[in-house]
Design a protein around this motif. Structure first.
Motif, PDB file in Angstrom:
ATOM      1  N   THR A 193      17.717   0.012   9.603  1.00 44.37           N
ATOM      2  CA  THR A 193      16.128  -0.860   9.493  1.00 44.37           C
ATOM      3  C   THR A 193      15.412  -1.849   9.462  1.00 44.37           C
ATOM      4  OG1 THR A 193      15.485   2.084   9.608  1.00 44.37           O
ATOM      5  CG2 THR A 193      13.582   0.565   9.741  1.00 44.37           C
ATOM      6  N   ILE A 194      15.117  -2.387  10.150  1.00 44.56           N
ATOM      7  CA  ILE A 194      14.684  -4.236   9.840  1.00 44.56           C
ATOM      8  C   ILE A 194      13.585  -3.933   9.288  1.00 44.56           C
ATOM      9  CG2 ILE A 194      14.791  -6.590  10.142  1.00 44.56           C
ATOM     10  CD1 ILE A 194      17.698  -5.698  11.271  1.00 44.56           C
ATOM     11  N   ARG A 195      12.445  -4.192   9.375  1.00 45.33           N
ATOM     12  CA  ARG A 195      11.492  -4.824   8.353  1.00 45.33           C
ATOM     13  C   ARG A 195      10.916  -6.453   8.210  1.00 45.33           C
ATOM     14  NH1 ARG A 195       8.990  -1.069   3.061  1.00 45.33           N
ATOM     15  NH2 ARG A 195      12.537  -1.538   3.202  1.00 45.33           N
ATOM     16  N   LEU A 196       9.944  -6.622   8.932  1.00 49.33           N
ATOM     17  CA  LEU A 196       9.687  -7.594   9.083  1.00 49.33           C
ATOM     18  C   LEU A 196       8.378  -8.334   8.094  1.00 49.33           C
ATOM     19  CD1 LEU A 196      10.200  -8.584  12.865  1.00 49.33           C
ATOM     20  CD2 LEU A 196      11.876  -8.680  11.192  1.00 49.33           C
ATOM     21  N   GLY A 208       9.370   0.067  10.118  1.00 50.49           N
ATOM     22  CA  GLY A 208      10.483  -0.837  10.292  1.00 50.49           C
ATOM     23  C   GLY A 208      11.230  -0.619  11.939  1.00 50.49           C
ATOM     24  N   TYR A 209      12.182  -1.635  12.376  1.00 49.68           N
ATOM     25  CA  TYR A 209      12.404  -1.191  13.657  1.00 49.68           C
ATOM     26  C   TYR A 209      14.085  -0.653  13.887  1.00 49.68           C
ATOM     27  CZ  TYR A 209       8.210  -4.407  14.137  1.00 49.68           C
ATOM     28  OH  TYR A 209       7.589  -4.893  14.088  1.00 49.68           O
ATOM     29  N   ASP A 232       3.952  -6.823  17.955  1.00 50.82           N
ATOM     30  CA  ASP A 232       4.224  -6.195  19.606  1.00 50.82           C
ATOM     31  C   ASP A 232       5.154  -6.585  19.530  1.00 50.82           C
ATOM     32  OD1 ASP A 232       3.553  -4.416  21.096  1.00 50.82           O
ATOM     33  OD2 ASP A 232       2.893  -5.655  22.358  1.00 50.82           O
ATOM     34  N   ILE A 233       6.339  -5.247  19.128  1.00 53.86           N
ATOM     35  CA  ILE A 233       8.031  -5.010  19.117  1.00 53.86           C
ATOM     36  C   ILE A 233       8.527  -3.599  19.553  1.00 53.86           C
ATOM     37  CG2 ILE A 233      10.513  -5.307  18.099  1.00 53.86           C
ATOM     38  CD1 ILE A 233       9.057  -7.153  16.439  1.00 53.86           C
ATOM     39  N   GLN A 255      16.274   0.141  19.306  1.00 59.88           N
ATOM     40  CA  GLN A 255      15.745   1.438  19.223  1.00 59.88           C
ATOM     41  C   GLN A 255      14.827   2.067  19.255  1.00 59.88           C
ATOM     42  OE1 GLN A 255      19.373   3.650  18.183  1.00 59.88           O
ATOM     43  NE2 GLN A 255      19.070   5.540  19.961  1.00 59.88           N
ATOM     44  N   TYR A 256      13.662   2.520  18.179  1.00 56.96           N
ATOM     45  CA  TYR A 256      12.818   2.914  17.637  1.00 56.96           C
ATOM     46  C   TYR A 256      12.239   2.199  16.366  1.00 56.96           C
ATOM     47  CZ  TYR A 256      10.126   6.729  17.113  1.00 56.96           C
ATOM     48  OH  TYR A 256       9.529   8.001  16.808  1.00 56.96           O
ATOM     49  N   VAL A 257      10.918   2.682  17.163  1.00 57.04           N
ATOM     50  CA  VAL A 257       9.726   1.820  15.658  1.00 57.04           C
ATOM     51  C   VAL A 257       9.600   2.431  14.619  1.00 57.04           C
ATOM     52  CG1 VAL A 257       7.862   0.327  15.750  1.00 57.04           C
ATOM     53  CG2 VAL A 257       9.354   0.019  17.258  1.00 57.04           C
TER      54      VAL A 257
END
Length: 447
Positions: free
Chosen positions: A300-303, A253-254, A308-309, A238-240
């Motif tokens: 919030t998920i971090r990779l 975070g995503y 580019d997300i 939904q939001y970066v």
């Protein structure tokens, strides 16, 4: 890392909340039924009841008109483009309820799509004097299409047919046969009189031939599972989040709400529609790090990798990622006054992603009387249910609606004014309808 928010799936599934929707034709007594449920379950405040009693007396009625309890909740709208539904929240010692109050007029059948889309149970009201009518069949079709797992047939106004068992039995058999052909998995028929209170909350002394549950008893005891952790894991972005602070200079975070399943730190995921892969290095829930998160938590998920997300992308486990495609075939409920036509340019909204699209084909429209398909109708109008083929400008990662009500559904939107045109269910069709030959694809779109 803290795992204080971790719960076993069995505990997550055990809940006291039931979401249900009511549906019925005009004057079938739906308002009275809802009012009776609220009144007899002691869910009405004293001042509300006093106001209803006063209004009833001013109308010359000796007893309080319980239908007035829902007057302020009606989802009826003067303009048919609205798909909003009013909700009522109430509770008993055994369960909490969220009631989606949907309109009864045929013009607003489309509003039921909104109310039933998240419901675990639908109450379909029928007037015992009129039996199953077209609107009843339409409501059953919508409930089946939206895969509502439990349907209650409430045969109302039994007092006006002298509480005859034969009347109830005939209506119940006709509805059950029709709904079963549509694929409704569970149907419970209950004879009631909402006005007199028979079999709504208390068992009826006038229908000793009926040995089943009352409406409230069934609502309190019907098995409901909210365990989304067993579904395919899906996370629409939904939001970066890029705070750019001295404390976290490289934080990326995503954020979003997990639509289904569970995600774990260390898990490899695939980003769709790009197909790039990475590994989850951290999950933040309510500002705290956790090892695991599940639907419907907002996290919030971090990779591990800089990919580019953006909003609209979908994260899924690499071993269980859905296929992406620009061709969407689905069943839709048309909800707008303006028709949906072949060749029409629309916007398709799926989870947090909105893309341009064109209606390539409308292979069929469902005829509710005999569940046959009307081939190649050319267009769908308000309240129609039909099959569509849509071509999108960008690939989408849709699940089958049968697998996930969240990631298998979408909206078609008018790009000119933002009007919602249709609610779609990917891959859905009625098993009882015959296949219809489709026309050759048209030429000439821009993508």
């Amino acid at each position: 890392m803290s795992t204080s928010t971790e719960q076993p799936a069995a505990e997550l599934a055990a809940t006291t909340l039931l979401r249900f929707a009511t549906a019925g034709s005009v004057d079938d007594g739906k308002s009275t039924l809802v009012g009776r449920l609220l009144h007899d379950s002691k869910s009405v405040l004293a001042d509300q009841l006093e106001a209803v009693e006063h209004a009833s007396r001013s109308r010359g009625q000796e007893a309080p008109d319980l239908a007035l309890l829902t007057d302020g909740l009606r989802a009826e709208r003067e303009q048919g483009i609205t798909i909003d539904v009013a909700y009522r929240y109430f509770a008993t010692p055994r369960r909490r309820f969220i009631l989606a109050d949907t309109p009864g007029h045929v013009q607003y059948t489309r509003n039921m799509v909104t109310g039933a889309s998240t419901a675990e149970l639908a109450v379909v009201l029928v007037d015992a004097r009129n039996g199953v009518v077209e609107q009843t069949r339409r409501h059953a079709a919508v409930a089946a299409l939206l895969r509502v797992p439990h349907v209650v047939l409430a045969v109302n106004k039994m007092d006006l047919v002298e509480y005859r068992e034969s009347v109830f039995a005939a209506i119940a058999e006709e509805f059950t046969t029709y709904a079963s052909e549509l694929g409704v998995p569970e149907i419970t028929a209950i004879p009631i009189s909402a006005l007199a209170g028979d079999n709504v909350v208390e068992p009826s002394a006038n229908m000793d031939w009926y040995g089943g549950p009352t409406v409230l008893e069934h609502l309190e005891t019907v098995p409901v599972s909210h365990d989304l952790t067993a579904c395919h894991a899906r996370f629409p972005v939904q939001y970066v989040i890029r705070p750019q602070t001295a404390e976290h200079p490289d934080y990326r975070g995503y954020a979003g709400q997990i639509a289904a399943g569970a995600f774990r730190v260390g898990e490899q995921i695939t980003v769709l529609p790009s197909g790039k892969t990475s590994t989850i290095t951290a999950i933040d829930a309510l500002g705290e790090p956790v090892d695991i998160a599940w639907a419907p938590q907002s996290v919030t998920i971090r990779l591990a990798d800089d990919i580019d997300i953006s909003r609209g992308d979908l994260l899924a486990p690499s071993g269980d990622a859905p296929a992406t495609s620009q061709d969407v075939e689905a069943t839709v409920c048309h909800v707008a006054d303006q028709p949906l036509t072949v060749g029409q340019r629309v916007l398709l909204k799926h989870t947090t992603r909105t893309v341009k699209a064109i209606v390539k084909e409308i292979p069929s429209r469902l005829t509710l009387d005999d569940l046959s398909q009307h081939p190649e109708p050319g267009r769908l109008v308000a309240n129609d249910i039909g099959r569509v083929k849509v071509r999108t400008a960008e690939p989408l990662a849709l699940d089958a609606y049968a697998d996930s009500r969240r990631t298998g559904s979408f909206l078609l939107i008018d790009p000119a004014d933002g009007t919602t045109l249709a609610a779609g269910m990917a891959g859905e069709s009625f098993a009882t309808t015959k296949a219809v030959a489709t026309a050759d694809d048209e030429e000439g779109w821009d993508f």
